[in-house]
Design an enzyme around this catalytic site. Structure first.
Site, PDB file in Angstrom:
ATOM      1  N   HIS A  28      40.657  54.212  36.715  1.00  0.00           N
ATOM      2  CA  HIS A  28      40.584  53.095  35.778  1.00  0.00           C
ATOM      3  C   HIS A  28      39.363  52.221  36.053  1.00  0.00           C
ATOM      4  CE1 HIS A  28      41.782  49.795  33.200  1.00  0.00           C
ATOM      5  NE2 HIS A  28      42.814  50.510  32.779  1.00  0.00           N
TER       6      HIS A  28
ATOM      7  N   GLY B 160      32.208  29.412  37.515  1.00  0.00           N
ATOM      8  CA  GLY B 160      31.586  29.863  38.750  1.00  0.00           C
ATOM      9  C   GLY B 160      30.124  30.187  38.602  1.00  0.00           C
TER      10      GLY B 160
ATOM     11  N   HIS C 220      32.085  37.779  43.908  1.00  0.00           N
ATOM     12  CA  HIS C 220      32.666  37.688  45.245  1.00  0.00           C
ATOM     13  C   HIS C 220      32.350  39.015  45.939  1.00  0.00           C
ATOM     14  CE1 HIS C 220      35.735  37.791  48.380  1.00  0.00           C
ATOM     15  NE2 HIS C 220      35.925  36.487  48.198  1.00  0.00           N
ATOM     16  N   PRO C 221      31.898  38.988  47.187  1.00  0.00           N
ATOM     17  CA  PRO C 221      31.414  40.229  47.821  1.00  0.00           C
ATOM     18  C   PRO C 221      32.421  41.377  47.865  1.00  0.00           C
ATOM     19  CG  PRO C 221      31.655  38.432  49.419  1.00  0.00           C
ATOM     20  CD  PRO C 221      31.750  37.822  48.066  1.00  0.00           C
ATOM     21  N   THR C 222      33.699  41.073  47.943  1.00  0.00           N
ATOM     22  CA  THR C 222      34.704  42.149  47.990  1.00  0.00           C
ATOM     23  C   THR C 222      35.719  42.078  46.849  1.00  0.00           C
ATOM     24  OG1 THR C 222      36.096  40.820  49.480  1.00  0.00           O
ATOM     25  CG2 THR C 222      34.542  42.378  50.494  1.00  0.00           C
ATOM     26  N   ALA C 223      35.931  40.892  46.275  1.00  0.00           N
ATOM     27  CA  ALA C 223      36.938  40.722  45.221  1.00  0.00           C
ATOM     28  C   ALA C 223      36.352  40.739  43.827  1.00  0.00           C
ATOM     29  CB  ALA C 223      37.720  39.424  45.441  1.00  0.00           C
ATOM     30  N   GLY C 224      35.010  40.793  43.713  1.00  0.00           N
ATOM     31  CA  GLY C 224      34.373  40.924  42.414  1.00  0.00           C
ATOM     32  C   GLY C 224      34.559  39.719  41.519  1.00  0.00           C
TER      33      GLY C 224
END
Length: 491
Positions: free
Chosen positions: A82, A164, A169-173
């Site tokens: 997905h 924003g 966000h580096p890992t949470a996008g």
């Protein structure tokens, strides 16, 4: 205070690790929030959580879920069929009871702002909450997925988030939050592993490429089979059985057939009733023929031994009672609801019949709209009585308030808006009923005539209630604008 009920269906980019999903669900457990469903799909590597509850706790639950997902999900290590752009990928709010789509838009904006403020995850608004037409469609926002957006967001103005800074966000996008009507997530599996066929079928069925209205689609390889994955954004306008038949027909062009289908999350009972009526070709089908529906109506007091009279008698006796409410405004709304119901019945008894097959689309559209109007007019029965009670309270409170006139005017405006809305809706009922005359069974023209007569009576009663409130209002601009609307409806 009247209750409010909102559904929230956050999608998280994790469908393989049950412990992580459990932790996200646990973070969203708050008083006033109820878990209706959770679906995990390891091939898509995605889970869909369905929550329902009051406005404020549901908002907070969604925010906390996004925070927990940011702790547990790293998109730089995430893989799945997905498309995704965030650990919390999409958070839609859906009005259920006591709220409007506009209320859900306000909720989406609040949640979007809080997700950025608390977790530094940029947020995009979509569907009814979108600030621009391009962002109404989720696939436009998510195009390129996490990696593509990460490379593009700082330099492409079209990628600027609604909340924003222009950085993921580096890992949470990033997360997409919005407001929409009820959506059915519906997938059809084909008897082939050739995912290109699924992609071609999805391209044909989705509206953006000229397919069915209110359908979004994509093709994936899931459990070794080609899957046509779809979102049905308005099942009343484009019912699920029509979608299945379209997929089946397109698949046949490539020599394949559907072998099964699945529903992700929940589905309204009405959608399954529509499918049953279509595939079984039951004559004169009505949802009241279903045993459980009939039992619910009886146990809920909507029907009783003694026939139809027992169902309407309480309301009639309330009207006869020596109390101010319910009064003429509620009676007008009830008449309008009956008008919409009669017209709906006529359209439903012609749709699906061979003699009227050429009118399938306009009949389906009429049935869907009349259903909405009927529900809105039923809600106005109580709303009118409640608005009158607010006016009485405002007059009493004015004696002890320095802003008594302002409070009275505000209450009178509300009491004016409700019957004005009734009048607007019944005018539409008359128009729809008129269009049904040449495309429905002529033996039912007396039912349509009754519907039109009821709707016109409702319009007269509703506008009379509007007029009596206008006589007491001190806001000249509001009075003038309302009279202009009244004149248009009286023509």
């Amino acid at each position: 205070m009247p209750s409010t009920l909102v559904e929230c269906v956050p999608n998280f980019s994790e469908g393989r690790d049950k412990a992580k999903v459990d932790a996200i669900v646990e973070a969203m457990k708050l008083p006033g929030v109820f878990l209706l469903d959770r679906e995990m799909d390891s091939d898509h590597n995605r889970c869909v959580i369905t929550l329902v509850g009051e406005r404020e706790p549901v908002q907070e639950a969604a925010i906390r879920g996004a925070g927990k997902a940011a702790e547990l999900i790293n998109l730089t290590q995430h893989q799945g069929a997905h498309p995704r752009m965030g650990a919390t990928d999409v958070v839609p709010f859906i009005p259920i009871d006591g709220v409007t789509i506009e209320d859900c838009v306000a909720m989406a904006k609040h949640v979007g702002a809080e997700i950025w403020k608390r977790f530094q995850i940029p947020v995009y608004l979509y569907e009814a909450a979108a600030a621009t037409p391009e962002r109404q469609n989720l696939e436009n926002i998510r195009r390129g997925q996490f990696e593509g957006i990460r490379a593009d967001i700082a330099t492409n103005p079209a990628r600027k988030p609604d909340y924003g800074e222009p950085r993921l966000h580096p890992t949470a996008g990033a997360t997409v939050v919005g407001a929409r009507k009820f959506l059915i997530a519906y997938n059809v599996f084909l008897n082939t592993p050739d995912v290109d066929i699924a992609k071609k079928v999805a391209k044909a069925v989705r509206f953006s490429n000229g397919g069915l209205r209110y359908v979004k689609g994509a093709g994936f390889l899931v459990r070794g089979m080609a899957q046509v994955s779809m979102n049905l954004t308005d099942f009343e306008q484009t019912p699920i059985h029509r979608v299945f038949e379209y997929v089946k027909r397109e698949a046949a062009r490539y020599g394949v057939i559907p072998v099964s289908s699945e529903i992700v999350g929940l589905i309204p009972k009405k959608a399954l009733e529509q499918a049953a009526e279509w595939f079984l070709q039951v004559e004169n089908f009505d949802s009241s023929l279903i045993l459980e529906n009939r039992l619910t109506a009886v146990m809920g007091g909507k029907m009783a031994v003694g026939g139809l009279r027992a169902g309407v008698e309480p309301f009639i006796e309330q009207l006869a009672a020596p109390t101010a409410t319910p009064g003429g405004g509620s009676a007008a709304a009830a008449s309008g609801a009956m008008a919409a119901a009669l017209a709906n019945m006529v359209a439903s008894m012609s749709r699906g019949k061979k003699a009227y097959s050429q009118y399938e689309t306009p009949l389906s559209e009429a049935i869907a709209r009349l259903g909405q109007l009927r529900e809105e007019l039923k809600a106005a029965i109580d709303a009118d009585a409640e608005s009158y009670d607010l006016v009485m309270k405002a007059y009493k409170a004015a004696k002890a308030s320095s802003d008594g006139l302002g409070a009275i005017n505000a209450a009178l405006k509300q009491a004016t808006t409700v019957p004005l809305g009734v009048a607007e809706r019944v005018v539409e009922v008359v128009k729809i009923a008129s269009t049904l005359i040449p495309i429905t069974n002529p033996n039912m023209k007396s039912d349509l005539a009754t519907a039109v007569a009821l709707a016109k009576a409702a319009r007269a009663g509703a506008l009379s209630n509007v007029e009596i409130n206008l006589e007491s209002l001190k806001d000249e601009a509001f009075v003038a604008a309302t009279r202009e609307k009244m004149a248009a409806m009286q023509e």
